[in-house]
Design a protein around this motif. Sequence first.
Motif, mmCIF file in Angstrom:
data_model
loop_
_atom_site.group_PDB
_atom_site.id
_atom_site.type_symbol
_atom_site.label_atom_id
_atom_site.label_comp_id
_atom_site.label_asym_id
_atom_site.label_seq_id
_atom_site.Cartn_x
_atom_site.Cartn_y
_atom_site.Cartn_z
ATOM 1 N N LEU A 19 -0.118 -11.112 -8.321
ATOM 2 C CA LEU A 19 0.871 -10.161 -7.829
ATOM 3 C C LEU A 19 0.146 -8.834 -7.631
ATOM 4 C CD1 LEU A 19 3.794 -9.179 -7.237
ATOM 5 C CD2 LEU A 19 4.010 -8.731 -9.704
ATOM 6 N N VAL A 20 0.165 -8.329 -6.402
ATOM 7 C CA VAL A 20 -0.557 -7.102 -6.072
ATOM 8 C C VAL A 20 0.402 -5.919 -6.090
ATOM 9 C CG1 VAL A 20 -1.952 -5.911 -4.350
ATOM 10 C CG2 VAL A 20 -2.207 -8.382 -4.673
ATOM 11 N N LEU A 21 0.063 -4.908 -6.891
ATOM 12 C CA LEU A 21 0.850 -3.687 -7.012
ATOM 13 C C LEU A 21 -0.012 -2.481 -6.667
ATOM 14 C CD1 LEU A 21 2.616 -4.464 -10.421
ATOM 15 C CD2 LEU A 21 3.522 -4.876 -8.116
ATOM 16 N N ALA A 22 0.634 -1.414 -6.262
ATOM 17 C CA ALA A 22 -0.093 -0.216 -5.845
ATOM 18 C C ALA A 22 -0.113 0.841 -6.930
ATOM 19 C CB ALA A 22 0.537 0.360 -4.585
ATOM 20 N N THR A 23 -1.240 1.538 -6.993
ATOM 21 C CA THR A 23 -1.337 2.732 -7.818
ATOM 22 C C THR A 23 -1.721 3.901 -6.928
ATOM 23 O OG1 THR A 23 -3.668 2.306 -8.328
ATOM 24 C CG2 THR A 23 -2.019 1.451 -9.882
ATOM 25 N N THR A 24 -1.450 5.100 -7.415
ATOM 26 C CA THR A 24 -1.788 6.296 -6.660
ATOM 27 C C THR A 24 -2.421 7.311 -7.593
ATOM 28 O OG1 THR A 24 -0.912 8.068 -5.260
ATOM 29 C CG2 THR A 24 0.527 7.249 -6.998
ATOM 30 N N SER A 25 -3.157 8.230 -7.003
ATOM 31 C CA SER A 25 -3.863 9.236 -7.809
ATOM 32 C C SER A 25 -3.205 10.602 -7.696
ATOM 33 C CB SER A 25 -5.329 9.321 -7.367
ATOM 34 O OG SER A 25 -5.431 9.628 -5.985
ATOM 35 N N ASP A 26 -1.901 10.635 -7.664
ATOM 36 C CA ASP A 26 -1.174 11.902 -7.548
ATOM 37 C C ASP A 26 -1.428 12.810 -8.744
ATOM 38 O OD1 ASP A 26 -0.147 10.896 -5.247
ATOM 39 O OD2 ASP A 26 1.817 10.375 -6.071
ATOM 40 N N ASP A 27 -1.637 14.089 -8.453
ATOM 41 C CA ASP A 27 -1.749 15.125 -9.498
ATOM 42 C C ASP A 27 -2.854 14.818 -10.502
ATOM 43 O OD1 ASP A 27 0.445 16.501 -8.380
ATOM 44 O OD2 ASP A 27 1.841 15.178 -9.467
ATOM 45 N N GLY A 28 -3.896 14.157 -10.061
ATOM 46 C CA GLY A 28 -5.042 13.903 -10.925
ATOM 47 C C GLY A 28 -4.857 12.785 -11.924
ATOM 48 N N ALA A 29 -3.728 12.099 -11.881
ATOM 49 C CA ALA A 29 -3.481 11.000 -12.823
ATOM 50 C C ALA A 29 -2.963 9.795 -12.052
ATOM 51 C CB ALA A 29 -2.467 11.420 -13.885
ATOM 52 N N ALA A 30 -3.304 8.605 -12.551
ATOM 53 C CA ALA A 30 -2.846 7.384 -11.896
ATOM 54 C C ALA A 30 -1.362 7.166 -12.153
ATOM 55 C CB ALA A 30 -3.641 6.192 -12.411
#
Length: 491
Positions: A19-30
């Motif tokens: 199962l593929v999920l997305a992460t993001t690097s918003d505001d310096g944190a995942a």
Amino acid sequence: MTELSLSPKDPARSHADALVLATTSDDGAARLLADHLPRAVVDRLTALLPALGVKGTADEVLRIPAGDGLAADVVVLTGLGPVAAGRPGAEALRRAAGAAVRSLAGTADAVLALPATTAEEVGAVAEGALLGAYRFDRYRRTDPAPVTRVELATPLARDKAAKAAVERARVLADAVAGVRDLVNASPRDLFPQSFADEAKAAAKGTKVKVSVLDERELAAGGYGGIVGVGQGSLRPPRLVKVTYAPARAKAHYALVGKGITFDSGGLSIKPAKGMETMKMDMAGAATVLHVVLAAAALDLPVRVTGWLALAENMPSGSAQRPSDVVTMRGGKTVEVLNTDAEGRLVMADALVAACEESPDVVADIATLTGAQMVALGNQVGAVMGSEDVRGAVVAAADRTGEQFWPMPLPTELRDSLRSPVADLANMGDRFGGMLVAGLFLQEFVGETPWAHLDIAGPAYNEGSPRGYTPKGGTGMGVRTLLGLLEGAAQR
């Protein structure tokens, strides 16, 4: 071949290998972008991110056990990078999907539950997944096969626009894969005649027609540039015309592609290291072929004529020499100062032939100059030419996720192409060499609206795979030129 489909199923209940999920690097944190999963699952996975060192940056891919609340065997976290205004861009989705699917080689099936809530976003995820699934296994069988089946979990699974976006993604991915296959092929196997045969085979059963001029017909037709470049090889040159002509077409676009199936430099021979990747010097012709086929597959109401200028540039007793003068299609003469500036010679002949049919627009694409890489690196292409066509190319690239940078054609550099014995020389100032090459090609298009795309760096990835881009042939330019035709279709 990877199968791809849309699914309205709850991704938490999908019994898949991954199962593929997305992460993001918003505001310096995942941060995990998985609002479509149960809150308890999201909280559990979110708590793991710091300990796992997840940053959420582009191309970051990490596998972890799925754990409670999920039916899949493993979770694959794929990074989107920073997300502006709370929504990922189409290119970020393409790249994240491509990186994840590329990492899943050898896996039977996967569910992609990325944050795609519009038809455009679903199409971007589909593109990235299919592009990332590409494998070139013609010569080796040891690499794991790409993931067999991919489901895109989305509430738009039954939406007509989303389905259409996925079908377009399939056509586009097939076109890019076709280009990559040709670029990656050994020059022992891919030479002008075999390339022409590949074009005929690819067009069989489609709405595209293919015709081929051989070396005798080229000589009789005054194609001195193509004949001159190809005369040093035992495998003679070809000019392939690829035509898609729908009824009631809104416009006629001509596309011209450089097809040097191997470039030794000729008598102005390259150093050995410089020849190692020169099987890729036909990427422009491969791009044109598959863009025409894609336009036909999408039933675009635009007439498209592709011209593949094919030759092998080799040193031999019959090769053209520095100081030879050749007569091009249309009658202009060119003094050959350097036989390693051969691409512009074959392209000039094909441009004249293309313009003889009075298209509304002509665009050429070529791995033309090392100066392009010096100026823009290996991921950004250059575009020169008529201001309106150049602008349309840049706009198409922006829409489709490729990078082309507009460059000028300074008139003051034209004097460096003067020859004391011919109408012009095939070499000019070393500084600004990319622009000088563009000025040379401009001499052969007359008043036809025109753009020249130089993809010398982006056409071939010598580094590590990234996102949906593999090592080797990239297919750079397919999306931009297809987007250019789609733009014309919408007018």
